[in-house]
Every structure is written in C-alpha cells, then in structure tokens.
Enzyme design. Structure first.
Site, PDB file in Angstrom:
ATOM      1  N   LYS A  28      -5.123 -10.690  -6.836  1.00 21.50           N
ATOM      2  CA  LYS A  28      -6.291 -10.694  -5.943  1.00 21.50           C
ATOM      3  C   LYS A  28      -7.404  -9.801  -6.506  1.00 21.50           C
ATOM      4  O   LYS A  28      -7.109  -8.722  -7.025  1.00 21.50           O
ATOM      5  CB  LYS A  28      -5.814 -10.157  -4.582  1.00 21.50           C
ATOM      6  CG  LYS A  28      -6.782 -10.321  -3.457  1.00 21.50           C
ATOM      7  CD  LYS A  28      -6.185  -9.793  -2.155  1.00 21.50           C
ATOM      8  CE  LYS A  28      -6.167  -8.281  -2.104  1.00 21.50           C
ATOM      9  NZ  LYS A  28      -5.935  -7.728  -0.768  1.00 21.50           N
ATOM     10  N   LYS A  48     -10.627  -3.792  -4.692  1.00 23.76           N
ATOM     11  CA  LYS A  48     -11.350  -2.540  -4.925  1.00 23.76           C
ATOM     12  C   LYS A  48     -10.512  -1.586  -5.763  1.00 23.76           C
ATOM     13  O   LYS A  48     -11.023  -0.704  -6.437  1.00 23.76           O
ATOM     14  CB  LYS A  48     -11.628  -1.828  -3.594  1.00 23.76           C
ATOM     15  CG  LYS A  48     -12.497  -2.573  -2.636  1.00 23.76           C
ATOM     16  CD  LYS A  48     -12.415  -1.953  -1.224  1.00 23.76           C
ATOM     17  CE  LYS A  48     -13.149  -2.814  -0.212  1.00 23.76           C
ATOM     18  NZ  LYS A  48     -12.976  -2.435   1.172  1.00 23.76           N
ATOM     19  N   LYS A  83       0.819  -1.217   0.000  1.00 23.68           N
ATOM     20  CA  LYS A  83       0.000   0.000   0.000  1.00 23.68           C
ATOM     21  C   LYS A  83       0.850   1.264   0.000  1.00 23.68           C
ATOM     22  O   LYS A  83       0.456   2.275  -0.574  1.00 23.68           O
ATOM     23  CB  LYS A  83      -0.970   0.009   1.189  1.00 23.68           C
ATOM     24  CG  LYS A  83      -2.088  -0.989   1.022  1.00 23.68           C
ATOM     25  CD  LYS A  83      -3.255  -0.693   1.955  1.00 23.68           C
ATOM     26  CE  LYS A  83      -4.411  -1.653   1.656  1.00 23.68           C
ATOM     27  NZ  LYS A  83      -5.459  -1.615   2.660  1.00 23.68           N
TER      28      LYS A  83
HETATM   29  P1  TYM Z   1     -10.830  -5.142   3.888  1.00 26.02           P
HETATM   30  O1  TYM Z   1     -11.803  -4.077   4.182  1.00 26.02           O
HETATM   31  O2  TYM Z   1      -9.771  -4.890   2.875  1.00 26.02           O
HETATM   32  O3  TYM Z   1     -11.597  -6.440   3.428  1.00 26.02           O
HETATM   33  C1  TYM Z   1     -12.696  -6.955   4.166  1.00 26.02           C
HETATM   34  C2  TYM Z   1     -12.650  -8.467   4.178  1.00 26.02           C
HETATM   35  O4  TYM Z   1     -12.682  -8.968   2.834  1.00 26.02           O
HETATM   36  C3  TYM Z   1     -11.619  -9.899   2.645  1.00 26.02           C
HETATM   37  N1  TYM Z   1     -11.161  -9.841   1.241  1.00 26.02           N
HETATM   38  C4  TYM Z   1     -11.069 -10.908   0.461  1.00 26.02           C
HETATM   39  N2  TYM Z   1     -11.318 -12.219   0.686  1.00 26.02           N
HETATM   40  C5  TYM Z   1     -11.121 -13.081  -0.345  1.00 26.02           C
HETATM   41  N3  TYM Z   1     -10.698 -12.673  -1.577  1.00 26.02           N
HETATM   42  C6  TYM Z   1     -10.435 -11.371  -1.852  1.00 26.02           C
HETATM   43  N4  TYM Z   1     -10.044 -10.998  -3.058  1.00 26.02           N
HETATM   44  C7  TYM Z   1     -10.617 -10.421  -0.802  1.00 26.02           C
HETATM   45  N5  TYM Z   1     -10.459  -9.072  -0.711  1.00 26.02           N
HETATM   46  C8  TYM Z   1     -10.801  -8.743   0.545  1.00 26.02           C
HETATM   47  C9  TYM Z   1     -10.525  -9.433   3.606  1.00 26.02           C
HETATM   48  O5  TYM Z   1      -9.619 -10.466   3.900  1.00 26.02           O
HETATM   49  C10 TYM Z   1     -11.342  -9.011   4.805  1.00 26.02           C
HETATM   50  O6  TYM Z   1     -11.675 -10.143   5.594  1.00 26.02           O
HETATM   51  N6  TYM Z   1      -7.701  -5.031   7.794  1.00 26.02           N
HETATM   52  C11 TYM Z   1      -9.015  -5.442   7.331  1.00 26.02           C
HETATM   53  C12 TYM Z   1     -10.144  -4.841   8.147  1.00 26.02           C
HETATM   54  C13 TYM Z   1     -10.019  -5.010   9.611  1.00 26.02           C
HETATM   55  C14 TYM Z   1     -10.248  -6.204  10.352  1.00 26.02           C
HETATM   56  C15 TYM Z   1     -10.073  -5.850  11.706  1.00 26.02           C
HETATM   57  C16 TYM Z   1     -10.557  -7.502   9.984  1.00 26.02           C
HETATM   58  C17 TYM Z   1      -9.735  -4.040  10.514  1.00 26.02           C
HETATM   59  N7  TYM Z   1      -9.777  -4.527  11.753  1.00 26.02           N
HETATM   60  C18 TYM Z   1     -10.185  -6.814  12.730  1.00 26.02           C
HETATM   61  C19 TYM Z   1     -10.699  -8.455  11.008  1.00 26.02           C
HETATM   62  C20 TYM Z   1     -10.508  -8.112  12.345  1.00 26.02           C
HETATM   63  C21 TYM Z   1      -9.188  -5.016   5.897  1.00 26.02           C
HETATM   64  O7  TYM Z   1      -8.576  -4.093   5.426  1.00 26.02           O
HETATM   65  O8  TYM Z   1     -10.170  -5.680   5.239  1.00 26.02           O
END
Ligand code: TYM
Length: 354
Positions: free
Chosen positions: A217, A220, A115
C-alpha cells in the site's frame, strides 16, 4: 419503514504528509459527495495519539490536513470541517462503545496487528481501542455513509457490529423513547438507534499502491519517499517519482483482464483512471498496446494538472493559520451541537440521570 437521514462522515489523521492514496481513496471522494449530501469531514487528531503520543508539530499537521480539505474543494460553510478534539462527545461515545465491543472483536483487527508489530505488550491501549473511537466518530452523528480507502473496510465492519449490538442490547429502552428507526439488515427487520454505516470504497483506486512495489500500500510510513506522491510535492518531484515508478517490460494491455498479475501496471492505470474520473477500461481503450514510455509522461501531465492547483492553494492557506483555525472552530461549534443531541439521547437510552 422509516429511514435514517443520509449523512456522510469521514476522517483523516494528522500524521505525516498526505499522499496520493489519501487523496484518491478519500479526499477526492469527499469533494464529489458534497454536491448531493450533507457532509461532515473531520481531522481526527485524537486518533493521532494512538501510535505516537508526543507530536512536536501537531497543530501544523492539523492545519495542513484542513488546508488539503479546503484546497481540494470542500465547502466548509455548506458542510462541516473540524478537528475531533473540539468535540469531546466523540470520546464519550467511544467509552460507551468500549463497553459494547468485545475483546475478541478487537483481536481480529489486522491494522492493530500491523501497527503494533511484534511487541504488542508495548502498544498503547488507545491503539487497541482505536476502532471503537472510529465507530463513535461516525455514529455520534448517526452518519450513514463513509467514504474511505480499502484499508478501512474492516474498521467499518466493526462499526456496524458495534451499532448492531447497541441496538439489540438496548432494544427495550430504545422503543419507548421513540428515537429508534425500523431498518432492514439483510432480510431482518431491526429497530435501530444507530444506523448500519455503508462504506463507500469503490472507484478505480480504492487502494493506491507504492510506486516502488505494486504489492504494498502507498503509505506515509514507507521509508522511501519515492514510493509515494505527496500532496505537497512540486511538479518536478511528481514527474521524477512517476518516471522512476517500477513497471514491467510489457506494453499496456487493451483490457482490464490483462492487468492481472501485473500489480505495478494495474496501480498506474488505476491512478490514471481515478485522476481522470474515468474507469480503467477507458484508460486501456486509449493506451492499450502502448509502452510505459508513452503512458508515464501522460500520467505525469495529468497528475500535475490535478495536483498542482491543490498544492498551490494548500501553500496559500497554510500562510494564514488564523483563517484555518477559524474554519475549524466554526465547524467544531456546529458539530458539537449535533453530537450533544445524540449524546443526550444515548444518555436517556442508557438511563444516566441528567
Ligand atoms: P488515515 O488517516 O490513515 O487515511 C485517511 C484516508 O485515506 C485512505 N487511504 C488510502 N486510500 C487508498 N489508497 C491508499 N494507499 C490509502 N492510504 C490511506 C484511508 O482509507 C482513509 O480513508 N482510521 C482512519 C481515520 C478515521 C476515520 C474515522 C475514517 C478515524 N475515524 C471515521 C472514516 C470514519 C485512518 O487512519 O485513516
């Protein structure tokens, strides 16, 4: 040996459109887990500031993720749904974790490197410290299980490292409070205040890949909208994107072994399996030997069948922002009570006067 009470926590950032990866990697699992567990699901709005500070549509984005949670079937009365900024205890615990975590640990985070890009000096301090806030999100509830996609695995390992170091560093303070729990980490007995979180990553689509490139992957931030299916896509868009998805010229294999070296085929079969709540092996038992010209229309039908009702419900919910805000406020109040209980205990363990 006592155990931590099982509690599920997870979060989703309110940045950009939710896509099929978010749904299959995370939200669909949230829904399944709520049947037999106490669950807390959070729209992590403070995390959204780490990569970009000013968001014109922050409130809409927060409501949209909340609408997706509800439309997918999360029961916000039985469980807790809220946005992170309503519970300042997350940030408070994150500060303590900033002092527990070591700079060397942060330097190993691959998502920060991705990032931040080439100009790391210009990345925000928040982006660097992000995994510490993520650990606090989970541990401020002493949650034990975290459903996420595969890309969050390293962050969850760091959360375990932070919990372990806190437990060790404050061992002699935790013992007299009686708040600790004897757990086993591997074969080692550890007296712990914070649990060792278990990531829940498995399933047929732990990492949903781009429809245009099976080695990248689904994300977004991909400039091509054809690379992903958004939860707000209508039937025509879903159909067009799946029809245009990259494939190879061969028929589908009859066994999962045959998907090796065929990332696009592997991805589409994984998506099918996850949407149908089955395994890749079962999908191949049905479609093995068939061409993509047969498989893709079946995948379109299944994707539309699963996603269209969610899409329609999200649109309906988004027309009533007042209702969504009330859900978040109610969840925020209940989350704050739990988080404040932990923080009082943490303040006592550290020795802050209160
Ligand atoms: P974020 O907002 O990027 O994504 C949300 C969830 O979607 C999953 N994800 C995917 N799973 C499978 N294939 C993909 N291509 C894909 N893209 C996204 C992510 O793994 C996530 O589960 N850091 C986290 C948010 C967060 C969080 C937390 C999660 C903040 N605090 C505490 C769990 C516990 C994030 O940026 O997810």
């Amino acid at each position: 040996m006592t155990e931590f009470k099982p509690l599920v926590f997870s979060g989703v950032q309110p940045t950009g459109n939710l896509h099929l990866g978010n749904y299959l990697g995370a939200i669909r699992k949230f829904v399944a887990l709520q049947e037999n567990n106490d669950c807390i699901y959070c729209v992590v709005d403070m995390h959204a500031l780490t990569a970009q500070l000013v968001h014109e549509d922050m409130a809409t984005q927060i409501r949209s993720i909340t609408a997706a949670f509800l439309a997918a079937g999360i029961d916000a009365k039985k469980h807790i749904v809220f946005n992170q900024s309503q519970v300042p205890q997350h940030a408070e615990l994150a500060w303590i974790f900033n002092c527990v975590a070591r700079i060397g640990w942060m330097n190993r985070m691959t998502q920060f490197k991705d990032k931040a890009g080439k100009d790391r000096e210009q990345a925000s301090l928040g982006l660097y410290a992000y995994p510490s806030l993520m650990a606090a999100d989970i541990l401020v509830y002493r949650a034990t299980h975290v459903p996420v996609g595969d890309d969050q695995k390293q962050h969850l390992e760091l959360a375990r490292d932070i919990a372990m170091k806190f437990n060790m560093d404050f061992h002699d303070k935790i013992v007299p409070t009686g708040l600790g729990v004897d757990i086993k980490v591997g074969e080692e007995p550890v007296h712990a205040y914070f649990p060792m979180v278990e990531p829940l990553i498995d399933g047929p689509a732990p990492r949903v890949m781009s429809l245009k490139d099976g080695t990248k992957k689904m994300s977004k931030s991909d400039p091509s909208d054809l690379s992903r299916i958004n939860l707000m896509d209508d039937q025509d868009a879903i159909s067009k994107k799946i029809r245009k998805a990259k494939t190879d010229p061969d028929a589908l294999p009859s066994e999962t072994e045959g998907l090796k070296g065929r990332p696009e085929a592997d991805n589409l079969v994984g998506i099918f399996a996850a949407l149908a709540d089955t395994s890749k092996a079962d999908v191949l038992a049905e479609f093995g030997g068939q061409q993509f010209s047969v498989f893709k229309p079946a995948l379109v039908d299944l994707a539309v069948e699963v996603l269209a009702p969610i899409n329609a419900e999200m649109r309906r919910l988004m027309e009533d922002p007042g209702h969504i805000d009330a859900v978040l406020r109610d969840g925020g109040e209940r989350a704050r009570v739990r988080a404040e209980k932990t923080m009082n205990e943490v303040r006592d363990i550290i020795g802050f006067v209160r």
